[in-house]
Design a protein around this motif. Structure first.
Motif, short mmCIF file in Angstrom:
data_model
loop_
_atom_site.label_atom_id
_atom_site.label_comp_id
_atom_site.label_asym_id
_atom_site.label_seq_id
_atom_site.Cartn_x
_atom_site.Cartn_y
_atom_site.Cartn_z
N GLN A 286 -45.17 -64.56 -4.43
CA GLN A 286 -44.85 -63.26 -5.26
C GLN A 286 -43.48 -62.61 -5.06
O GLN A 286 -42.66 -62.42 -6.13
CB GLN A 286 -45.76 -62.17 -5.01
CG GLN A 286 -47.10 -62.25 -5.73
CD GLN A 286 -48.01 -60.85 -5.14
OE1 GLN A 286 -48.21 -60.77 -4.18
NE2 GLN A 286 -48.49 -60.18 -6.47
N LEU B 235 -45.83 -55.21 -8.75
CA LEU B 235 -46.31 -56.73 -8.26
C LEU B 235 -47.61 -56.79 -8.00
O LEU B 235 -48.60 -57.63 -7.97
CB LEU B 235 -45.49 -57.43 -7.18
CG LEU B 235 -43.94 -57.89 -7.37
CD1 LEU B 235 -43.30 -58.40 -6.21
CD2 LEU B 235 -43.62 -58.48 -8.80
N TYR C 95 -40.01 -62.36 -7.48
CA TYR C 95 -39.44 -61.10 -7.76
C TYR C 95 -37.91 -61.22 -7.27
O TYR C 95 -37.01 -60.79 -8.14
CB TYR C 95 -40.00 -60.14 -6.95
CG TYR C 95 -39.38 -58.69 -6.99
CD1 TYR C 95 -39.56 -57.78 -8.03
CD2 TYR C 95 -38.60 -58.41 -5.90
CE1 TYR C 95 -39.15 -56.72 -8.17
CE2 TYR C 95 -37.72 -57.23 -6.24
CZ TYR C 95 -38.10 -56.09 -7.27
OH TYR C 95 -37.45 -54.96 -7.37
#
Length: 156
Positions: free
Chosen positions: A142, A35, A146
């Motif tokens: 983020q 990421l 994920y």
């Protein structure tokens, strides 16, 4: 810094700290998950009882940095270390943040950590909680994306 170099540094650190309860997180964890391309520093969370011993181990190879108190981050223990050719290392234990005149604490659970490729990693869900506590909404988003994708992949 190359990804191989960072991986080697994280392995070296994990090997040094292996007798203690700790986990690597932050932008290095995001990097490990794919990421993030360039971690800012190496964030290590440890148990409060191991903090002093880990500081002593790190002080042998890294230079302790002066850290000034933060208005909102009121963790019981925080130290920063540097070394030429390495990202800074931030070590923390007893994490706590002031929010709306109240101190909110977060408890490190070393049993949640796992070893992979010679590095002791914290779980993404724990760092999502920490980023929420640190008021880092982009990082929370983020990790949320994920974890949702991970869940979807496990269902298919």
């Amino acid at each position: 810094m190359s990804n191989n170099n960072l991986q080697a540094q994280l392995q070296q650190l994990s090997s040094l700290l292996q007798p203690y309860q700790f986990g690597v997180g932050g932008s290095c964890l995001l990097w490990q998950l794919g990421l993030e391309t360039t971690p800012n520093d190496i964030d290590i969370v440890c148990s409060e009882q191991d903090f002093a011993a880990i500081c002593q181990v790190l002080s042998a190879d890294f230079k302790p940095q002066l850290t000034l108190p933060h208005a909102d981050y009121v963790s019981a223990h925080f130290a920063c270390f540097s070394r030429e050719g390495w990202p800074d290392i931030e070590l923390m234990a007893g994490i706590a943040v002031k929010q709306n005149h109240t101190v909110v604490s977060w408890t490190f659970k070393p049993q949640h950590c796992h070893w992979q490729d010679g590095v002791c990693w914290m779980p993404p869900a724990d760092w999502m909680q920490l980023y929420q506590l640190f008021n880092r909404p982009q990082r929370v988003a983020q990790l949320r994306r994920y974890l949702v994708q991970l869940r979807l992949n496990s269902l298919s």
